[in-house]
Scaffold this active site. Structure first.
Site, mmCIF file in Angstrom:
data_model
loop_
_atom_site.group_PDB
_atom_site.id
_atom_site.type_symbol
_atom_site.label_atom_id
_atom_site.label_comp_id
_atom_site.label_asym_id
_atom_site.label_seq_id
_atom_site.Cartn_x
_atom_site.Cartn_y
_atom_site.Cartn_z
ATOM 1 N N ASP A 192 24.372 -47.709 -36.005
ATOM 2 C CA ASP A 192 23.419 -47.118 -35.222
ATOM 3 C C ASP A 192 24.559 -46.180 -34.504
ATOM 4 O OD1 ASP A 192 25.246 -48.521 -33.419
ATOM 5 O OD2 ASP A 192 23.619 -49.399 -32.269
ATOM 6 N N ASP A 197 25.655 -44.854 -30.467
ATOM 7 C CA ASP A 197 25.578 -45.311 -29.163
ATOM 8 C C ASP A 197 26.198 -44.379 -28.120
ATOM 9 O OD1 ASP A 197 25.291 -48.362 -29.549
ATOM 10 O OD2 ASP A 197 27.077 -48.015 -30.823
ATOM 11 N N ASP A 245 21.337 -46.247 -29.204
ATOM 12 C CA ASP A 245 21.360 -46.836 -28.184
ATOM 13 C C ASP A 245 21.750 -45.895 -27.073
ATOM 14 O OD1 ASP A 245 20.444 -49.335 -29.076
ATOM 15 O OD2 ASP A 245 22.755 -49.966 -29.119
HETATM 16 P P1 TTP Z 1 27.068 -52.012 -31.501
HETATM 17 O O1 TTP Z 1 26.314 -50.697 -31.562
HETATM 18 O O2 TTP Z 1 26.381 -53.349 -31.925
HETATM 19 O O3 TTP Z 1 28.362 -52.202 -32.523
HETATM 20 P P2 TTP Z 1 29.348 -51.101 -33.063
HETATM 21 O O4 TTP Z 1 29.116 -49.837 -32.418
HETATM 22 O O5 TTP Z 1 30.741 -51.419 -32.701
HETATM 23 O O6 TTP Z 1 29.182 -51.108 -34.468
HETATM 24 P P3 TTP Z 1 28.119 -50.532 -35.439
HETATM 25 O O7 TTP Z 1 28.833 -49.371 -36.194
HETATM 26 O O8 TTP Z 1 27.756 -51.495 -36.364
HETATM 27 O O9 TTP Z 1 26.878 -49.893 -34.572
HETATM 28 O O10 TTP Z 1 27.608 -52.373 -30.094
HETATM 29 C C1 TTP Z 1 28.517 -51.461 -29.434
HETATM 30 C C2 TTP Z 1 29.083 -52.098 -28.290
HETATM 31 O O11 TTP Z 1 28.220 -52.301 -27.244
HETATM 32 C C3 TTP Z 1 29.703 -53.249 -28.382
HETATM 33 O O12 TTP Z 1 31.140 -53.296 -28.158
HETATM 34 C C4 TTP Z 1 29.119 -54.253 -27.392
HETATM 35 C C5 TTP Z 1 28.445 -53.292 -26.429
HETATM 36 N N1 TTP Z 1 27.074 -53.941 -26.203
HETATM 37 C C6 TTP Z 1 27.126 -54.120 -24.714
HETATM 38 O O13 TTP Z 1 27.955 -54.277 -23.866
HETATM 39 N N2 TTP Z 1 25.860 -54.637 -24.239
HETATM 40 C C7 TTP Z 1 24.699 -54.976 -25.170
HETATM 41 O O14 TTP Z 1 23.719 -55.470 -24.662
HETATM 42 C C8 TTP Z 1 24.909 -54.475 -26.378
HETATM 43 C C9 TTP Z 1 23.754 -54.429 -27.570
HETATM 44 C C10 TTP Z 1 26.129 -53.979 -26.816
HETATM 45 MN MN MN Z 2 27.214 -49.005 -32.698
HETATM 46 MN MN MN Z 3 24.450 -50.321 -30.528
#
Ligand code: TTP
Ligand code: MN
Ligand code: MN
Ligand code: MN
Length: 375
Positions: free
Chosen positions: A204, A206, A299
């Site tokens: 995703d 973020d 996100d």
């Molecule tokens: P993710 O997007 O789940 O993971 P990522 O970006 O490390 O890997 P990917 O490439 O698979 O997307 O989460 C990103 C960060 O956000 C992770 O360190 C945890 C944090 N997080 C929170 O702090 N609170 C939450 O509710 C969620 C879902 C994530």
């Molecule tokens: Mn992510």
């Molecule tokens: Mn995420």
């Protein structure tokens, strides 16, 4: 070959937040196997076991050389008997039978397929598995009750399981920037998660959004969402309001991964762009320029300026790095760290911080830059 690295002089620290873990490392043949064991334990809702295997993998990611013999593991932390057995097997035979048969098993593959649906957790996937369901198409065929999130998850299953590229993340970033500056001039936006750690691919994208004038960021998300929806850029969105109260939330509470920022879990409709054309530069014949788009999970998180440093640290990851930061704070420093704040239980006060560097310093940790938080 361990060029100029003496295995006996390596001091591997036991918390992931004390170590530098680059994205590219020397032991993927071992870490991928250990991560299968971790995933499988998670499917069985055995959190402790799942984390233990993930920790073992993480230690190997931080090693500056490729492991050749079991001897080299003697002084390393976090390697339990089971992990060591699997490593030994791979060093000797090139592969682990236990891991390979797990990977091939019907249960593992079904759980992977079902939890791979946006909005489906281990509980739901396991219930479906026990009812004989194996894949998203089984859910459709048998007419399973799905919530709105899961419906979107099934509908866009293939696209959401196709990794998001850094290029696509940047395109989404441009759109979010435009939306945010249109509804709140002066707001700041930052790419978070895996892409901030230097990953080339992600599941995703973020983003963290804030405004230097505290209070201006309140109720920002609905405005961003309206702006995006008016332009037909969203396929799905679920916004949650900010529910953080300093007095109630931080100290004493068990460290909780879920934060309370205003946030939005969404699926973007990303319009056609260079990478959607074939390698010859020709667009797939069945799609016109105007109609081509793909679904991308995004996100969005809004943080008050005063919590921005904590939010930045909390949303950069990796998940194991975050987990160990909180564990370090609690066990070693008698502090409670969240994505909102740091509470010092000895001094009985909140610690203010303007930057990630200040937070590391207060925690008594050497600063680790995002690209070395790939624990
Ligand atoms: P993710 O997007 O789940 O993971 P990522 O970006 O490390 O890997 P990917 O490439 O698979 O997307 O989460 C990103 C960060 O956000 C992770 O360190 C945890 C944090 N997080 C929170 O702090 N609170 C939450 O509710 C969620 C879902 C994530
Ligand atoms: Mn992510
Ligand atoms: Mn995420
Ligand atoms: Mn075991």
């Amino acid at each position: 070959p361990k060029q100029n690295v003496n295995v006996n002089t390596i001091q591997m620290k036991s918390y992931a937040c004390q170590r530098r873990t680059p994205l590219k490392h020397h032991n993927s043949h071992l870490t991928e196997a250990l991560e299968v064991l971790s995933e499988n334990a998670a499917y069985g809702e055995n959190e402790g076991r799942s984390v233990a295997f993930r920790r073992a993998a993480s230690v190997l990611k931080a090693l500056p050389y490729r492991v050749q013999t079991m001897d080299e593991l003697k002084c390393l932390p976090c390697l339990g008997d089971h992990s060591q057995r699997v490593i030994k097997e791979i060093l000797e035979d090139g592969t682990s039978r236990e891991v390979e048969s797990m990977r091939q098993s019907e249960q593992f593959q079904a759980m992977k397929a079902l939890t791979g649906i946006f909005g489906v957790g281990v509980r739901t996937a396991d219930r479906w598995f026990r009812e004989g369901l194996r894949s998203p198409s089984d859910l459709i065929r048998t007419g399973q009750q799905l919530n709105r999130e899961q419906q979107a998850g099934v509908l866009y299953y293939d696209e959401l399981n196709k990794p998001v590229t850094k290029h696509e993340a940047d395109l989404i970033g441009d759109i979010v920037k435009e939306a945010v500056s249109a509804v709140l001039p002066g707001a700041e936006i930052q790419l978070m998660g895996g892409f901030r750690r230097g990953k080339e691919l992600g599941h995703d994208v973020d983003f963290l959004i804030t405004h230097p004038e505290e209070g201006k960021e309140e109720e920002l998300m609905p405005k961003i969402i309206s702006w995006l929806e008016e332009r037909d850029l969203l396929l799905y969105q679920k916004t949650t309001r900010n529910s953080y109260l300093e007095k109630k939330d931080a100290p004493g509470r068990p460290p909780n991964n879920m934060d309370r920022f205003e946030r939005c879990f969404s699926i973007f409709k990303l319009q056609g762009h260079a990478e959607t054309t074939g390698s010859d530069g020709v667009r797939p014949s069945n799609q016109s320029e105007a109609s081509y788009w793909r679904a991308v999970r995004v996100d969005l998180v809004v943080s008050p300026y005063s919590q921005f440093a904590f939010a930045t640290l909390g949303w950069t990851g990796s998940k194991l790095f975050e987990r160990d930061l909180r564990r370090w704070a609690g066990q070693e420093k008698h502090m409670s760290l969240s994505s909102h704040a740091l509470y010092d239980s000895v001094q009985r006060c909140y610690v203010r911080a303007q930057s990630e560097e200040e937070i590391f310093e207060y925690l008594g940790l050497e600063f680790i830059p995002p690209c070395e938080r790939n624990a």
